[in-house]
Write a protein that holds these residues in place. Structure first.
Motif, mmCIF file in Angstrom:
data_model
loop_
_atom_site.group_PDB
_atom_site.id
_atom_site.type_symbol
_atom_site.label_atom_id
_atom_site.label_comp_id
_atom_site.label_asym_id
_atom_site.label_seq_id
_atom_site.Cartn_x
_atom_site.Cartn_y
_atom_site.Cartn_z
ATOM 1 N N VAL A 1 0.745 -1.072 0.098
ATOM 2 C CA VAL A 1 0.057 0.172 0.090
ATOM 3 C C VAL A 1 0.741 1.346 0.078
ATOM 4 O O VAL A 1 0.950 2.127 -0.646
ATOM 5 N N GLY A 2 1.778 1.073 0.705
ATOM 6 C CA GLY A 2 2.820 2.245 0.951
ATOM 7 C C GLY A 2 3.393 2.690 -0.448
ATOM 8 O O GLY A 2 3.531 3.995 -0.763
ATOM 9 N N LYS A 3 3.906 1.661 -1.251
ATOM 10 C CA LYS A 3 4.641 1.918 -2.424
ATOM 11 C C LYS A 3 3.430 2.354 -3.557
ATOM 12 O O LYS A 3 3.799 3.185 -4.124
ATOM 13 N N MET A 4 2.301 1.927 -3.315
ATOM 14 C CA MET A 4 1.059 2.524 -4.230
ATOM 15 C C MET A 4 1.103 4.112 -3.992
ATOM 16 O O MET A 4 0.970 4.770 -4.895
ATOM 17 N N GLU B 1 4.146 5.633 3.527
ATOM 18 C CA GLU B 1 4.864 5.173 1.980
ATOM 19 C C GLU B 1 5.885 4.136 2.298
ATOM 20 O O GLU B 1 5.875 3.226 1.522
ATOM 21 N N SER B 2 6.446 4.064 3.730
ATOM 22 C CA SER B 2 7.150 2.672 3.912
ATOM 23 C C SER B 2 6.493 1.568 4.351
ATOM 24 O O SER B 2 7.086 0.598 4.682
ATOM 25 N N GLY B 3 5.242 1.755 4.685
ATOM 26 C CA GLY B 3 4.557 0.821 5.294
ATOM 27 C C GLY B 3 4.629 0.594 6.986
ATOM 28 O O GLY B 3 4.204 -0.338 7.655
ATOM 29 N N ARG B 4 5.142 1.392 7.306
ATOM 30 C CA ARG B 4 5.747 1.650 9.036
ATOM 31 C C ARG B 4 4.327 2.156 9.737
ATOM 32 O O ARG B 4 4.374 1.821 11.036
#
Length: 96
Positions: A8-11, A41-44
């Motif tokens: 999701v973050g990459k998207m 954006e990094s998913g953290r």
């Protein structure tokens, strides 16, 4: 189903970059911080549905984001919609 927050973050990052918006600008538009945008954006960090919807609107990625949310590849979604929408609209005109 387990959400893949890194995906999701990459998207989110792709949509932001494609819209030529910096993390700082996105943070300002979402009333957030650059650090929070980086974590999303990094998913953290997980994103809530309201922020997600705002992100898509800001980056003008509503269609692509919705398609990806439902697990559809963009090309498949476009193909499906290009076949379905004319039939729907044609049916509406015949009904009227």
């Amino acid at each position: 189903m387990v959400a893949d927050f890194a995906k999701v973050g990459k998207m989110l990052k792709k949509f932001r970059i494609d819209a030529n918006i910096t993390q700082e600008e996105m943070a300002e538009r979402l009333d957030s911080t650059q650090s929070a945008i980086s974590k999303l954006e990094s998913g953290r960090k997980t994103i809530d549905i309201f922020t997600f919807a705002s992100w898509l609107k800001i980056t003008e990625s509503e269609f692509a984001g919705t398609a990806m949310m439902f697990g559809m590849e963009i090309a498949n979604a476009i193909t499906h919609l290009s076949q379905t929408v004319p039939m729907f609209i044609g049916g509406m005109f015949r009904w009227i």
